[in-house]
Write an enzyme that holds these catalytic residues in place. Structure first.
Site, PDB file in Angstrom:
ATOM      1  N   CYS A 243       0.873  -1.188   0.000  1.00  0.00           N
ATOM      2  CA  CYS A 243       0.000   0.000   0.000  1.00  0.00           C
ATOM      3  C   CYS A 243       0.900   1.225   0.000  1.00  0.00           C
ATOM      4  CB  CYS A 243      -0.973  -0.025   1.183  1.00  0.00           C
ATOM      5  SG  CYS A 243      -0.164  -0.033   2.792  1.00  0.00           S
ATOM      6  N   GLY A 244       0.530   2.264   0.720  1.00  0.00           N
ATOM      7  CA  GLY A 244       1.371   3.446   0.804  1.00  0.00           C
ATOM      8  C   GLY A 244       2.481   3.307   1.824  1.00  0.00           C
TER       9      GLY A 244
END
Length: 290
Positions: A243-244
């Site tokens: 993800c981030g």
């Protein structure tokens, strides 16, 4: 009673990795340990489920010596942080956050990665709790009680690094799934952290974490989750999540667990690491799912 002597408590056991507000409400005061894992602007907000303690992913429960955010701390640091929060190895834990299911899944996965299995996520988080009419204390999550006796027992393979993910991208038996929005995956939306390249890991597939949830941050039923993962990963059963910054990747890990997958890993550095200027390849455009 000494500071580390544990009082007698009734044992409670969650039926799986996800519990609802009624399950929690019926067991308050029975030795259930509640952790508020809210992050960002919701961290430290003056609203908690009664007795909730802070699982501070923006604080002690990340490794701040790392160049990227929300990195898993070492076993010794994790042990100390959880003992300070009064956790015992025999406790049962429910984690929640103020957004629904966002950062709570990260806390759940971290505990499992450190060998603690008696943990579940509150489905729908604090919003579901308040919507059901259950009490909320107007104060931040806090704990100032006796130290716990928890000891981290790391499980290799649940939290992985960039080289492991690079190998997975080349493995036809594995799928790397990206929990960011489809626009960030495609490189058409800017990254919220400065200095990162736009796009995705070549060979990864897009599966935004929000697509695993209904309105209100409630997880979809197992069959719907299985359908979503099959659309992204095909018949591959070995799944890696990014993800981030390693937070919402854990929502995918939770969803995959509920869907019946067992060979799962979270890329700790996620796009905060891979997206830095480097020789690691980046692609743009639509999803690479099968």
């Amino acid at each position: 009673m000494s500071a580390t002597t544990r009082p007698e408590r009734t044992t409670v056991e969650p039926a799986g990795p996800l519990v609802d507000a009624e399950w929690v409400a019926g067991r308050l005061g029975e030795g259930l340990v509640l952790f508020d894992a809210s992050v960002g602007a919701r961290r430290g907000a003056a609203a908690r489920i009664p007795g909730a303690r802070p699982f501070d992913l923006d604080g002690d429960l990340s490794d701040h010596t790392s160049a990227v955010p929300h990195t898993m701390p070492g076993a010794a640091e994790f042990t100390e942080a959880l003992r300070t929060l009064g956790l015992h190895d025999t406790d049962t834990v429910v984690v929640y956050d103020a957004q629904g299911i966002y950062s709570s899944a990260r806390a759940w996965w971290m505990l499992r990665a450190m060998g603690f299995d008696r943990v579940a996520v509150l489905d729908g988080g604090l919003p579901a709790w308040t919507a059901a009419g259950h009490p909320v204390e107007a104060e931040p999550a806090a704990y100032d009680g006796p130290r716990g006796t928890f000891t981290a027992r790391p499980r290799p393979g649940l939290i992985v690094d960039a080289d492991t993910v690079a190998a997975a991208l080349a493995d036809p038996r594995a799928a790397v799934l990206d929990a960011r929005t489809r626009e960030r995956y495609a490189g058409t939306a800017p990254e919220p952290r400065p200095g990162l390249r736009g796009g995705h890991m070549p060979g990864s597939a897009s599966l935004p974490f929000g697509e695993l949830q209904r309105d209100g941050g409630v997880m979809r039923p197992a069959q719907e989750l299985r359908t979503a993962f099959k659309a992204a990963a095909g018949d591959r059963e070995r799944l890696y999540f990014s993800c981030g910054s390693g937070v919402t990747a854990c929502v995918l890990a939770l969803g995959a667990t509920l869907a019946g997958y067992r060979e799962l890993a979270v890329y700790d550095g996620s796009w905060s690491e891979w997206g830095l200027p480097s020789q690691r390849p980046v692609a743009t455009g639509g999803s690479d799912s099968p």
